[in-house]
Design an enzyme around this catalytic site. Sequence first.
Site, PDB file in Angstrom:
ATOM      1  N   GLN A  27       0.859  -1.182   0.000  1.00  0.00           N
ATOM      2  CA  GLN A  27       0.000   0.000   0.000  1.00  0.00           C
ATOM      3  C   GLN A  27       0.892   1.228   0.000  1.00  0.00           C
ATOM      4  O   GLN A  27       1.884   1.277   0.723  1.00  0.00           O
ATOM      5  CB  GLN A  27      -0.893   0.020   1.245  1.00  0.00           C
ATOM      6  N   GLY A  28       0.557   2.203  -0.828  1.00  0.00           N
ATOM      7  CA  GLY A  28       1.342   3.433  -0.850  1.00  0.00           C
ATOM      8  C   GLY A  28       0.552   4.553  -1.473  1.00  0.00           C
ATOM      9  O   GLY A  28      -0.629   4.397  -1.792  1.00  0.00           O
ATOM     10  N   GLY A  31      -1.143   3.731  -4.739  1.00  0.00           N
ATOM     11  CA  GLY A  31      -2.255   2.799  -4.792  1.00  0.00           C
ATOM     12  C   GLY A  31      -1.931   1.540  -4.020  1.00  0.00           C
ATOM     13  O   GLY A  31      -1.391   1.603  -2.912  1.00  0.00           O
ATOM     14  N   VAL A  33      -0.749  -2.886  -4.105  1.00  0.00           N
ATOM     15  CA  VAL A  33      -0.099  -4.000  -4.798  1.00  0.00           C
ATOM     16  C   VAL A  33      -0.756  -5.288  -4.321  1.00  0.00           C
ATOM     17  O   VAL A  33      -0.967  -5.486  -3.119  1.00  0.00           O
ATOM     18  CB  VAL A  33       1.415  -4.048  -4.518  1.00  0.00           C
ATOM     19  N   ASP A 153      14.485   5.876  -4.717  1.00  0.00           N
ATOM     20  CA  ASP A 153      13.693   5.443  -3.556  1.00  0.00           C
ATOM     21  C   ASP A 153      14.257   4.146  -2.985  1.00  0.00           C
ATOM     22  O   ASP A 153      13.525   3.185  -2.732  1.00  0.00           O
ATOM     23  CB  ASP A 153      12.217   5.260  -3.925  1.00  0.00           C
TER      24      ASP A 153
END
Length: 376
Positions: A27-28, A31, A33, A153
Site C-alpha cells: 500500500q502506498g 495505490g 499492490v 527510492d
Amino acid sequence: MVKNYDSVEFPYCDEVSKYERLAKIGQGTFGEVFKAKHRQTGKKVALKKVLMENEKEGFPITALREIKILQLLKHENVVHLIEICRNKISPTANQYNRCKGTIFLVFDFCEHDLAGLLSNAHVKFTVAEIKKVMQMLLNGLYYIHRNKILHRDMKAANVLITRDGVLKLADFGLARAFSLAKNSQPNKYTNRVVTLWYRPPELLLGERDYGPPIDLWGAGCIMAEMWTRSPIMQGNTEQHQLTLISQLCGSITPEVWPNVDKYELYQKLELPKGQKRKVKERLKAYVKDVCALDLIDKLLILDPAQRTDSDEALNHDFFWSDPMPSDLKNMLSTHNQSMFEYLAPPRRRGGHMPQQPANQARNPAATNQSEFDRVF
C-alpha cells in the site's frame, strides 16, 4: 535516455480480470499492490495499481516514466514488467473515458521484500548471505546507473527477493533518467525524493543537480540494516534527519565536504557542530566483519563526490574475502510464508536501539542515549 514517452509500448492492454487477486501485499501513495495468479496458467504475479481518477489530462506522467524505464531495464536484479492491464472498459465509453479507470502494472511475483524478512526474528542471515544480498543489490544499481537511470527510492521495502534467492530492485515510481549537466547549466531535478530515513544529506540540503551517489547512500543504509534489523537513522523531519546523519557521520563542514556551504539551507539550518565521525564505532557492536564496516563507512560518506560508487563497492574486499557470498535459497527454503513489510508488524522506531543479535554482546558505549539522539 527516457525522453520520448510516445514510444511507450502498450498499444493493447488485456483486461486485468485474466488474473485472480489472492492477497494485498502493499500500500502506498501510488495505490495498492496485490499478489495474483493467471487464471489459465496459474502463474503468480504482482499487480500494481496505477490510480487514474485525478488525471484530467490523460495518463499520469509519473506512470509513463515508470513504464518506460521498466521497459528499458532488463537485468536479473531488476524487477521484470510482464505487461500492462486495465479494468474492463464499458462498451459505451467514449474515447476520453477509455483513458480513464484503473491501469495495472503486472510484474513477476517475488515472495519477499527485504524489510519483511528483516522484521522476522526467525530469519537469520549469515555474513556470507549478507554478502550475496549486497552483491546483487549493487549489481542492480551498477546496471541501472550504467543505463543512466536513478532509482530515487532505495529502501529495504523496495528490495524484493524471490524464493530462489534472487534479489530484484523494485518500485521505480520515483525513478528517472539522468544526464551530466550541459553547458555549465546544472540539472534541476526535484529533491523531494527518497524516503526520509534513507535520504542522503545532499538532498536534505536542497541539491537538485544530483546523480547515482543518492542511491549509494541508500545502499549503505540498507547494508547496515542487514545487521541492525531496523533503519539506522529514523528522523521525524528533514532537520532531524540531518541531525542524526551528523551524529553518525560527523559534522557537515566544508572541510569534509568542499563547497557544502553553497547550499542556502546549510546557512539556514542549525546543524550539530564538533561531531566526530562514528560510523564504524557505532556499528561495530552489530557488524563484526571489519571489511563490512569499511564498506558501510564508504557508502555513508557525506560528500557525494567522495562516496563510493557501485563499481568500486563491488570490488571491495568485503566481497572477496572469506566467507565468500553464499546462495540464499537454502535459508529461504525453511520459510514457507511470504514476508512483506506491509504484512509485518510495525518495525521498531524511535527512542530505542534495535534488538541486538542474540550472539552479539551489546556495546555499552553504543547504548548511551544521553550522548546522542536516535540513530539506530
